[in-house]
Design an enzyme around this catalytic site. Structure first.
Site, short mmCIF file in Angstrom:
data_model
loop_
_atom_site.label_atom_id
_atom_site.label_comp_id
_atom_site.label_asym_id
_atom_site.label_seq_id
_atom_site.Cartn_x
_atom_site.Cartn_y
_atom_site.Cartn_z
N CYS A 211 43.45 41.00 55.96
CA CYS A 211 43.62 41.91 57.10
C CYS A 211 43.79 41.21 58.44
O CYS A 211 44.64 41.58 59.25
CB CYS A 211 42.43 42.85 57.21
SG CYS A 211 41.59 43.17 55.68
N ARG B 104 36.50 35.31 46.81
CA ARG B 104 35.20 35.90 47.13
C ARG B 104 34.17 35.38 46.14
O ARG B 104 34.47 35.18 44.97
CB ARG B 104 35.27 37.43 47.01
CG ARG B 104 36.17 38.03 48.06
CD ARG B 104 36.19 39.54 47.98
NE ARG B 104 37.31 40.04 48.76
CZ ARG B 104 37.75 41.28 48.72
NH1 ARG B 104 37.15 42.17 47.94
NH2 ARG B 104 38.79 41.66 49.45
N GLN C 112 45.66 40.01 45.96
CA GLN C 112 45.71 41.45 46.22
C GLN C 112 47.15 41.83 46.51
O GLN C 112 47.86 41.11 47.21
CB GLN C 112 44.89 41.79 47.46
CG GLN C 112 43.41 41.79 47.23
CD GLN C 112 42.70 42.24 48.50
OE1 GLN C 112 42.95 41.72 49.57
NE2 GLN C 112 41.82 43.21 48.37
N ASP D 27 48.47 43.63 48.79
CA ASP D 27 47.86 44.16 49.99
C ASP D 27 48.92 44.71 50.95
O ASP D 27 50.07 44.27 50.92
CB ASP D 27 47.14 42.99 50.69
CG ASP D 27 45.91 43.45 51.43
OD1 ASP D 27 45.68 44.67 51.51
OD2 ASP D 27 45.17 42.58 51.93
N HIS E 188 48.93 46.52 55.23
CA HIS E 188 48.24 47.17 56.33
C HIS E 188 49.26 47.96 57.12
O HIS E 188 50.34 47.46 57.42
CB HIS E 188 47.54 46.13 57.21
CG HIS E 188 46.44 45.46 56.46
ND1 HIS E 188 46.63 44.29 55.78
CD2 HIS E 188 45.16 45.83 56.25
CE1 HIS E 188 45.50 43.96 55.18
NE2 HIS E 188 44.58 44.88 55.44
N LYS F 288 37.88 56.70 52.54
CA LYS F 288 38.90 56.10 51.66
C LYS F 288 39.21 56.98 50.46
O LYS F 288 38.42 57.86 50.10
CB LYS F 288 38.44 54.73 51.17
CG LYS F 288 37.17 54.80 50.34
CD LYS F 288 36.87 53.48 49.64
CE LYS F 288 35.58 53.58 48.85
NZ LYS F 288 35.36 52.50 47.92
N HIS G 209 44.22 50.14 55.41
CA HIS G 209 44.30 49.07 54.39
C HIS G 209 44.67 49.77 53.09
O HIS G 209 44.11 50.82 52.79
CB HIS G 209 42.95 48.41 54.10
CG HIS G 209 42.19 47.94 55.28
ND1 HIS G 209 42.09 46.61 55.59
CD2 HIS G 209 41.44 48.60 56.18
CE1 HIS G 209 41.31 46.48 56.65
NE2 HIS G 209 40.90 47.66 57.04
ZN LIG Z 1 42.72 44.91 54.70
#
Ligand SMILES: [Zn+2]
Ligand SMILES: [Zn+2]
Length: 582
Positions: free
Chosen positions: A278, A307, A325, A327, A329, A409, A455
């Site tokens: 992010c 992680r 990910q 991902d 945004h 979410k 996200h």
């Molecule tokens: Zn994010």
């Protein structure tokens, strides 16, 4: 349909029965290993376990003897008797049980409760069934190592898992499902199909993608990128490490420190390896002043993050320490938020459907006790998510209080072919980062305005998604995803030349294939290709060479002889382009 309330009491009863089975198993183990030290033995979904410290390692051959002992105890129908004693007395009774002593010390009350059946006494809050005879159908299924209290610095105990049901029939059905799931286990198939490996000497939870697994991954990634570009996303790449200060500004250092790897020092500055993408996306957004007319801006990245997860919870590809990910945004105005969420839902369900997952469940998680932003912001954002779901006619459940602290979410869990749910797409609204990094745009009035940030992932992570695909298809990927789509099998050496010609033509069409030119019978080669779950096997002999045909054998066992090669070529091409589901 069982009414919800009755279902709840049924579930509770099952849980009590399963927990009682754990006590019975502990008694059986004690009778076989009188020096056993006992950890804990809770019920879990479908069954129970108990952790033991034993003089020797258990092996699967020990389970029948333990189960037979349990059968005896159940046949005796011994009552479960509750007793309340002082902590002091409990300490004396469990003087030879160090793990129990540790648990006793942590109980805040002066009195503790014990449960006894037959010769076995356990420290336990209860409740239990009336007597051992109420345990109707159980099976001991596996043995695993488990650190005491899940802490890798404490002793490794031996855990026996059992399953228990109210009827023999329910138990049998469950075991069948378990066997089916075991056949599809991605860790086993990953090895057999040569898709990936994880190396103890490199570190647990770190995945190496082998050529055949990597092919599946890049086909997915190409498709993913193509589809994102069609839908107005921009693809970006960002680094793997960043200065610690960035993670302090974001709040990750404060709230997620347990998941971050320790900082490393570079030229006197501390850096951390990124746990999420992010912040870099925000930095790119902030490289210039953004006009409200530029929005929405959608940055997408297949971003690899790391992680920390305890080694005990790591599991094949589905729970790892390093993962990529899918991902993105989205930065938009608040009046664009609903349309943006609809767009993400549309993409997420298109993906889920293309990969062959027909069923899914949707959860909308609302404001937890601790939260960023104002209650009013939460209310509006939650309503926006709900309206977007309604516009797409998606049925969903509310998960009260389960939102992350920074915003509400939507989670989508898809079901695989044997009915198990996998965590898939998530869409999260964020009230925290835009504020901490002053993410704004210049409005019509020439002033700075706050911007909404979303996200989202539509697959989750490449690793976990791959695990779900392997298990959903039992390793038999649909043609467009299969690492090898065709195996060409020449009957004799004199057919090899024609086979090579077909190979070149198919490769030219983008088909992934192998020619099996090893010695061995045609049947052996077909078996081999079938074990590798190759969708098409083309057998080539005299007839095929003469007529420019192929004899096609499908993975399913179906067969079609003397199919003109051009027709086969066209049909496989179509299956790939259309991303056919088989
Ligand atoms: Zn994010
Ligand atoms: Zn108990």
């Amino acid at each position: 349909m069982v009414p919800a309330k009755e279902q709840q009491t049924e579930d509770k009863k099952l849980e009590v029965m399963r927990h009682s089975a754990a006590h019975v198993m502990a008694e059986a183990v004690q009778s076989i290993f009188p020096e056993a030290k006992f950890g804990i033995g809770p019920p879990i979904s479908d069954g129970f376990y108990y952790d033991f410290d034993l003089p020797r390692p258990l092996n699967p051959d020990d389970l029948p003897a333990i189960a037979a002992k349990m059968d005896e105890i159940i046949a005796q129908d011994l009552p479960f008797v509750r007793e309340e004693v002082t902590k002091e007395e409990a300490r004396q009774r469990f003087a030879a049980q160090p793990y129990k002593l540790e648990l006793i010390d942590e109980i805040p009350d002066d009195e503790v409760s014990l449960y006894r059946q037959g010769k076995f006494i356990d420290l336990c809050r209860g409740p239990h069934v009336g007597s051992t005879g109420e345990i109707k159908a159980f099976r001991l299924v596996s043995i695993a190592g488990a650190y005491w209290r899940g802490d890798e610095h404490r002793p490794m105990l031996q855990r026996i898992y059992g399953v228990a049901f109210t009827t023999k029939k329910a138990l049998e059905e469950y075991l069948e499902k378990l066997a089916e799931a075991a056949k599809r286990d991605h860790r086993r198939l990953g090895r057999e199909l040569d898709l990936y490996s994880i190396h103890e000497e490199a570190g647990p939870g770190l995945v190496c993608w082998h050529p055949k697994g990597a092919v599946v991954r890049w086909v997915i990634e190409d498709f993913w990128k193509e589809e994102h570009i069609k839908r107005g996303y921009d693809i970006i790449y960002t680094p793997h490490i960043a200065k610690l200060g960035l993670w302090k500004t974001s709040g990750h250092w404060e709230f997620y420190q347990d998941y971050l790897y320790s900082p490393m020092e570079v030229e006197g500055e501390e850096y951390v390896i990124k746990p999420m993408n992010c912040l870099y996306h925000i930095l790119i957004y902030k490289t210039k002043l953004r006009s409200y007319r530029e929005l929405p801006i959608r940055y997408a990245e297949l971003g690899t993050v790391y992680r920390y997860e305890r080694s005990g919870v790591l599991h094949g590809l589905s729970r790892v320490r390093g993962f990529t990910q899918d991902d993105a945004h989205i930065f938009c105005r608040f009046d664009q938020l609903e349309d943006e969420v609809v767009g993400v839902l549309d993409l997420a369900l298109f993906m889920t459907d293309t990969f062959g997952f027909a069923n899914y469940q949707v959860l909308l998680s609302t404001r937890p006790e601790k939260y960023a932003g104002t209650a009013q912001m939460w209310l509006e954002a939650t309503e926006t998510l709900a309206r977007a779901l309604d516009r797409k006619n998606i049925a969903y459940k509310i998960d009260p209080g389960e939102g992350v602290f920074y915003g509400p979410k939507i989670d989508i869990k898809f079901e695989d072919a044997v009915g198990r749910a996998w965590q898939g797409p998530t869409i999260q609204i964020d009230f925290n980062l835009p504020q901490r990094f002053s993410v704004t745009c210049i409005g019509e009035d020439g002033k700075e305005h706050p911007v909404a940030m979303v996200h989202r992932t539509v697959l989750g992570s490449m690793e976990r998604f791959m695990a779900s695909l392997i298990e959903h298809y039992g390793g038999a990927f649909p043609v467009w995803l299969a690492p090898v789509q065709v195996t060409l099998i020449p009957v004799a050496d004199r057919h090899l030349e024609y086979a090579r010609k077909l190979e070149a033509e198919l490769k030219n069409e983008g088909v992934r294939l192998e020619v099996d030119d090893q010695s061995g019978t045609v049947n052996h080669k077909i078996r081999q290709a079938q074990l590798n779950k190759v969708p098409y096997m083309l057998v080539i002999g005299d007839k095929e060479v003469a007529a420019e045909t192929v004899s096609v054998r499908w993975r399913s066992g179906q067969q079609q002889n003397n199919l003109p090669f051009d027709i086969f070529k066209k049909s496989i091409r179509e299956a790939i382009i259309e991303r056919a589901k088989n």
